[in-house]
Design a protein around this motif. Structure first.
Motif, PDB file in Angstrom:
ATOM      1  N   LEU A 282       0.829  -1.216   0.000  1.00 34.84           N
ATOM      2  CA  LEU A 282       0.000   0.000   0.000  1.00 34.84           C
ATOM      3  C   LEU A 282       0.863   1.266   0.000  1.00 34.84           C
ATOM      4  N   GLY A 283       1.954   1.249  -0.766  1.00 33.64           N
ATOM      5  CA  GLY A 283       2.821   2.403  -0.904  1.00 33.64           C
ATOM      6  C   GLY A 283       3.857   2.559   0.193  1.00 33.64           C
ATOM      7  N   ARG A 284       3.883   1.637   1.148  1.00 30.82           N
ATOM      8  CA  ARG A 284       4.854   1.698   2.239  1.00 30.82           C
ATOM      9  C   ARG A 284       5.878   0.576   2.084  1.00 30.82           C
TER      10      ARG A 284
ATOM     11  N   CYS B 212      15.038   2.828   6.160  1.00 25.76           N
ATOM     12  CA  CYS B 212      14.203   3.648   5.290  1.00 25.76           C
ATOM     13  C   CYS B 212      14.711   5.079   5.261  1.00 25.76           C
ATOM     14  N   ASP B 213      14.559   5.730   4.123  1.00 26.36           N
ATOM     15  CA  ASP B 213      14.805   7.173   4.012  1.00 26.36           C
ATOM     16  C   ASP B 213      13.459   7.859   4.154  1.00 26.36           C
TER      17      ASP B 213
ATOM     18  N   PHE C 195      11.269   5.780   1.613  1.00 27.35           N
ATOM     19  CA  PHE C 195      11.867   5.003   0.541  1.00 27.35           C
ATOM     20  C   PHE C 195      12.773   3.945   1.154  1.00 27.35           C
ATOM     21  N   THR C 196      12.853   2.783   0.534  1.00 28.51           N
ATOM     22  CA  THR C 196      13.696   1.707   1.035  1.00 28.51           C
ATOM     23  C   THR C 196      15.149   1.991   0.703  1.00 28.51           C
ATOM     24  N   ARG C 197      16.001   1.964   1.715  1.00 30.51           N
ATOM     25  CA  ARG C 197      17.440   2.120   1.500  1.00 30.51           C
ATOM     26  C   ARG C 197      18.118   0.747   1.487  1.00 30.51           C
TER      27      ARG C 197
END
Length: 113
Positions: free
Chosen positions: A40-42, A67-68, A103-105
């Motif tokens: 869901l966008g996360r 996460c960023d 955003f996933t780092r």
């Protein structure tokens, strides 16, 4: 009397088998992996461990997700945030999610022997 002795021998044999099973499970080796995807966008990460002859001894594992997080409106900037899933036994999944505007780092599995 001979029947009673035979029953006693079978009970002792059965008891030693029952105690050998947990010892074999404790010495089992596992290979652990982590996966990340959007939910869901996360950003969401999950870790799991499966038995493997080439793995290592694992008693518990958890997922680590970096996460960023986007902060600021005029000049937005990213702030890294490290999140950890719960410690779980092999065969179970450890899951953690970042918040919205993230955003996933990176992601990884952490284990305890």
């Amino acid at each position: 009397m001979a029947g009673g002795a035979l029953a006693a021998v079978l009970m002792v044999t059965g008891t030693s088998m029952a105690t050998a099973v947990p010892a074999a499970a404790a010495g089992a080796k596992y290979k652990c992996v982590a996966e990340a995807h959007l939910d869901l966008g996360r950003p969401k990460a999950t870790s799991s461990c499966k038995k493997s002859a080439s793995g290592k001894k694992v008693s518990k594992h958890r997922v680590k997700l970096v996460c960023d997080v986007v902060r600021g409106r005029g000049t937005p900037h990213e702030v890294p945030r490290v999140l950890y899933g719960p410690w779980v036994k092999p065969g179970q999944k450890s899951t953690v999610m970042c918040g919205f505007s993230s955003f996933t780092r990176s992601w990884a599995v952490e284990t305890k022997a």
